[in-house]
Design a protein around this motif. Structure first.
Motif, PDB file in Angstrom:
ATOM      1  N   ARG A 181     -34.629 119.072  33.640  1.00  0.00           N
ATOM      2  CA  ARG A 181     -35.656 120.126  33.686  1.00  0.00           C
ATOM      3  C   ARG A 181     -35.267 121.307  32.803  1.00  0.00           C
ATOM      4  O   ARG A 181     -36.104 121.863  32.090  1.00  0.00           O
ATOM      5  N   ALA A 182     -33.982 121.681  32.832  1.00  0.00           N
ATOM      6  CA  ALA A 182     -33.507 122.787  31.995  1.00  0.00           C
ATOM      7  C   ALA A 182     -33.642 122.422  30.514  1.00  0.00           C
ATOM      8  O   ALA A 182     -34.090 123.245  29.708  1.00  0.00           O
ATOM      9  N   PHE A 183     -33.263 121.197  30.167  1.00  0.00           N
ATOM     10  CA  PHE A 183     -33.388 120.754  28.777  1.00  0.00           C
ATOM     11  C   PHE A 183     -34.844 120.775  28.329  1.00  0.00           C
ATOM     12  O   PHE A 183     -35.172 121.310  27.264  1.00  0.00           O
ATOM     13  N   GLU A 184     -35.726 120.219  29.129  1.00  0.00           N
ATOM     14  CA  GLU A 184     -37.135 120.149  28.747  1.00  0.00           C
ATOM     15  C   GLU A 184     -37.710 121.546  28.555  1.00  0.00           C
ATOM     16  O   GLU A 184     -38.399 121.815  27.571  1.00  0.00           O
ATOM     17  N   ALA A 185     -37.431 122.450  29.487  1.00  0.00           N
ATOM     18  CA  ALA A 185     -37.980 123.807  29.400  1.00  0.00           C
ATOM     19  C   ALA A 185     -37.410 124.544  28.187  1.00  0.00           C
ATOM     20  O   ALA A 185     -38.158 125.197  27.449  1.00  0.00           O
ATOM     21  N   ALA A 186     -36.107 124.448  27.959  1.00  0.00           N
ATOM     22  CA  ALA A 186     -35.499 125.129  26.816  1.00  0.00           C
ATOM     23  C   ALA A 186     -36.015 124.562  25.496  1.00  0.00           C
ATOM     24  O   ALA A 186     -36.281 125.318  24.551  1.00  0.00           O
ATOM     25  N   ALA A 187     -36.172 123.249  25.430  1.00  0.00           N
ATOM     26  CA  ALA A 187     -36.684 122.633  24.208  1.00  0.00           C
ATOM     27  C   ALA A 187     -38.128 123.061  23.938  1.00  0.00           C
ATOM     28  O   ALA A 187     -38.488 123.383  22.806  1.00  0.00           O
ATOM     29  N   ARG A 188     -38.923 123.098  24.971  1.00  0.00           N
ATOM     30  CA  ARG A 188     -40.340 123.462  24.824  1.00  0.00           C
ATOM     31  C   ARG A 188     -40.507 124.938  24.510  1.00  0.00           C
ATOM     32  O   ARG A 188     -41.350 125.322  23.687  1.00  0.00           O
ATOM     33  N   LEU A 235     -37.936 128.522  35.295  1.00  0.00           N
ATOM     34  CA  LEU A 235     -37.295 127.744  36.356  1.00  0.00           C
ATOM     35  C   LEU A 235     -36.787 128.615  37.501  1.00  0.00           C
ATOM     36  O   LEU A 235     -36.277 128.093  38.488  1.00  0.00           O
ATOM     37  N   ASP A 236     -36.901 129.922  37.343  1.00  0.00           N
ATOM     38  CA  ASP A 236     -36.461 130.885  38.353  1.00  0.00           C
ATOM     39  C   ASP A 236     -34.963 130.764  38.636  1.00  0.00           C
ATOM     40  O   ASP A 236     -34.533 130.732  39.788  1.00  0.00           O
ATOM     41  N   VAL A 237     -34.194 130.662  37.546  1.00  0.00           N
ATOM     42  CA  VAL A 237     -32.737 130.675  37.600  1.00  0.00           C
ATOM     43  C   VAL A 237     -32.245 131.601  36.495  1.00  0.00           C
ATOM     44  O   VAL A 237     -33.037 132.154  35.742  1.00  0.00           O
ATOM     45  N   THR A 238     -30.930 131.773  36.365  1.00  0.00           N
ATOM     46  CA  THR A 238     -30.396 132.607  35.294  1.00  0.00           C
ATOM     47  C   THR A 238     -30.274 131.802  33.996  1.00  0.00           C
ATOM     48  O   THR A 238     -30.217 130.563  34.024  1.00  0.00           O
ATOM     49  N   ALA A 239     -30.208 132.521  32.882  1.00  0.00           N
ATOM     50  CA  ALA A 239     -30.008 131.864  31.592  1.00  0.00           C
ATOM     51  C   ALA A 239     -28.656 131.149  31.576  1.00  0.00           C
ATOM     52  O   ALA A 239     -28.513 130.083  30.975  1.00  0.00           O
TER      53      ALA A 239
END
Length: 71
Positions: free
Chosen positions: A16-23, A34-38
């Motif tokens: 999920r982190a990879f997909e969101a960062a890539a997008r 994602l409601d988490v820290t960088a």
């Protein structure tokens, strides 16, 4: 069908982190979504890269881009 004991699969959080960062093109924007820290996004992606044995992003001072493997 059984998997061998040394096969490891990536975590859902890492994917999920990879997909969101890539997008979104940013660990910070992915973290907001994602409601988490960088830092958490970076750690999840680093774990995914370690599991795969290859970088998924090139990281620059202002730019984040997918590697060929990341694409």
């Amino acid at each position: 069908m059984a998997t061998s004991p040394d096969v490891r699969f990536p975590s859902i959080d890492g994917l999920r982190a990879f997909e969101a960062a890539a997008r979104l093109g940013s660990f910070e924007r992915a973290a907001d979504e994602l409601d988490v820290t960088a830092s958490a996004v970076g750690k999840r992606i680093a774990a995914l890269e370690e599991l795969l044995g290859t970088p998924l992003f090139t990281r620059g001072p202002k730019a984040l881009a997918l590697t060929a493997t990341g694409k």
